[in-house]
Design a protein around this motif. Structure first.
Motif, PDB file in Angstrom:
ATOM      1  N   GLN A  42       0.815  -1.206   0.000  1.00  0.00           N
ATOM      2  CA  GLN A  42       0.000   0.000   0.000  1.00  0.00           C
ATOM      3  C   GLN A  42       0.857   1.267   0.000  1.00  0.00           C
ATOM      4  N   PRO A  46       2.344   3.031  -4.649  1.00  0.00           N
ATOM      5  CA  PRO A  46       2.199   4.440  -5.021  1.00  0.00           C
ATOM      6  C   PRO A  46       3.532   5.174  -5.113  1.00  0.00           C
ATOM      7  N   SER A 180      -1.996   7.392 -12.789  1.00  0.00           N
ATOM      8  CA  SER A 180      -1.991   6.456 -11.669  1.00  0.00           C
ATOM      9  C   SER A 180      -1.638   7.171 -10.364  1.00  0.00           C
ATOM     10  N   GLY A 183      -4.505   9.163  -9.181  1.00  0.00           N
ATOM     11  CA  GLY A 183      -5.501   8.290  -8.566  1.00  0.00           C
ATOM     12  C   GLY A 183      -5.121   7.874  -7.162  1.00  0.00           C
ATOM     13  N   HIS A 184      -3.850   7.529  -6.964  1.00  0.00           N
ATOM     14  CA  HIS A 184      -3.392   7.177  -5.617  1.00  0.00           C
ATOM     15  C   HIS A 184      -3.546   8.373  -4.674  1.00  0.00           C
ATOM     16  N   LEU A 186      -5.800  10.757  -4.876  1.00  0.00           N
ATOM     17  CA  LEU A 186      -7.213  10.933  -4.543  1.00  0.00           C
ATOM     18  C   LEU A 186      -7.655   9.993  -3.431  1.00  0.00           C
ATOM     19  N   TYR A 187      -7.015   8.815  -3.370  1.00  0.00           N
ATOM     20  CA  TYR A 187      -7.341   7.854  -2.320  1.00  0.00           C
ATOM     21  C   TYR A 187      -6.454   8.010  -1.084  1.00  0.00           C
ATOM     22  N   ASP A 188      -5.703   9.125  -1.025  1.00  0.00           N
ATOM     23  CA  ASP A 188      -4.857   9.438   0.146  1.00  0.00           C
ATOM     24  C   ASP A 188      -3.843   8.335   0.454  1.00  0.00           C
ATOM     25  N   ARG A 189      -3.322   7.695  -0.583  1.00  0.00           N
ATOM     26  CA  ARG A 189      -2.394   6.585  -0.347  1.00  0.00           C
ATOM     27  C   ARG A 189      -0.973   7.037  -0.052  1.00  0.00           C
ATOM     28  N   ASP A 191      -0.453   9.424   2.280  1.00  0.00           N
ATOM     29  CA  ASP A 191      -0.497   9.948   3.643  1.00  0.00           C
ATOM     30  C   ASP A 191       0.372   9.175   4.635  1.00  0.00           C
TER      31      ASP A 191
END
Length: 247
Positions: A42, A46, A180, A183-184, A186-189, A191
């Motif tokens: 995870q 990213p 990509s 997109g990562h 936007l999903y707060d990956r 953080d």
């Protein structure tokens, strides 16, 4: 991260940057080989996409003379059409099976490419064929996160010099990976990644990219072709082994 894990993280970023600078691909494959030992997918996936974008932005300035936009746009258009279709296909197709099939194809193709002294050159098909290859790359990118092999192989089959090959598949990969990364984001990956760790990864990747592109400029077209085939072969073996381990 503790000191030893941070060292592995930095080494992975530097190695990935070097491979990307040398060949224009293989960033994630190299980085993940290091990072998955010290962090989770995870975080690693990213970040691998992010340093790939950084490396492409750096190295494209060195090969800008090889970028012919009238040649690039069919790949990009096809890729942008194929990407959302690949994402949608995730609900009915197996990403693992797609990676396994791609892995087997890469093994067979690269073994053949390394065995023959004079590779075939495809001159037919024009822009529709280039667009179809871009579509396939975008589709696989959406379905399995692997967008680069098809455009890379096709650019080699076109018989273009090494700068012009990279001038096609690097802009393609930059756009697909940029989407990509967005997109990562936007999903707060991103953080969970500490600012210091990210800065170290970016700095090492940038240094590795410059060293890689410097080595690339001293590499002949023939040796460049072999290096790319070997890297794609390693990627194919990795995908196939990963699939076999899960089945």
């Amino acid at each position: 991260m503790d000191g030893s894990a941070l060292l592995v993280f930095a080494l992975g970023a530097g190695a990935a940057g070097f491979v990307s600078g040398l060949t224009g691909l293989g960033t994630a494959l190299t980085a993940l080989a290091f990072w998955l030992h010290v962090t989770t997918p995870q975080i690693a996936v990213p970040m691998a996409a992010a340093i790939a974008v950084l490396s492409h932005m750096i190295t494209l300035t060195y090969i800008r003379q090889g970028i012919v936009w009238r040649r690039v746009w069919p790949f990009l258009l096809g890729g942008l059409i194929g990407l959302p279709i690949g994402v949608a296909a995730l609900s009915i197709l197996s990403a693992d099976a797609a990676k396994a099939g791609l892995g087997l194809f890469l093994i067979l193709y690269c073994a053949y490419g390394l065995a023959v002294r004079t590779p075939p050159i495809i001159t037919g098909g024009g822009r529709p064929a280039d667009g179809a290859v871009g579509f396939g790359g975008g589709f696989l990118g959406g379905l399995s996160g692997v967008s680069g092999p098809l455009p890379t192989i096709w650019a080699g089959l076109r018989g273009w010099p090494k700068d012009e090959q990279r001038g096609v598949y690097q802009p393609f990969n930059l756009v697909i990976l940029g989407l990509s990364v967005a997109g990562h984001g936007l999903y707060d990956r991103f953080d969970p990644i500490a600012g210091t760790e990210a800065l170290i990864a970016f700095a090492c990747a940038a240094g590795g990219s410059i060293l890689g592109i410097t080595t690339y400029r001293r590499t002949s077209d023939r040796n460049f072709r072999r290096i790319v085939l070997i890297l794609l072969l390693i990627g194919g073996v990795t995908h196939l082994i990963a699939w076999l381990a899960r089945n």
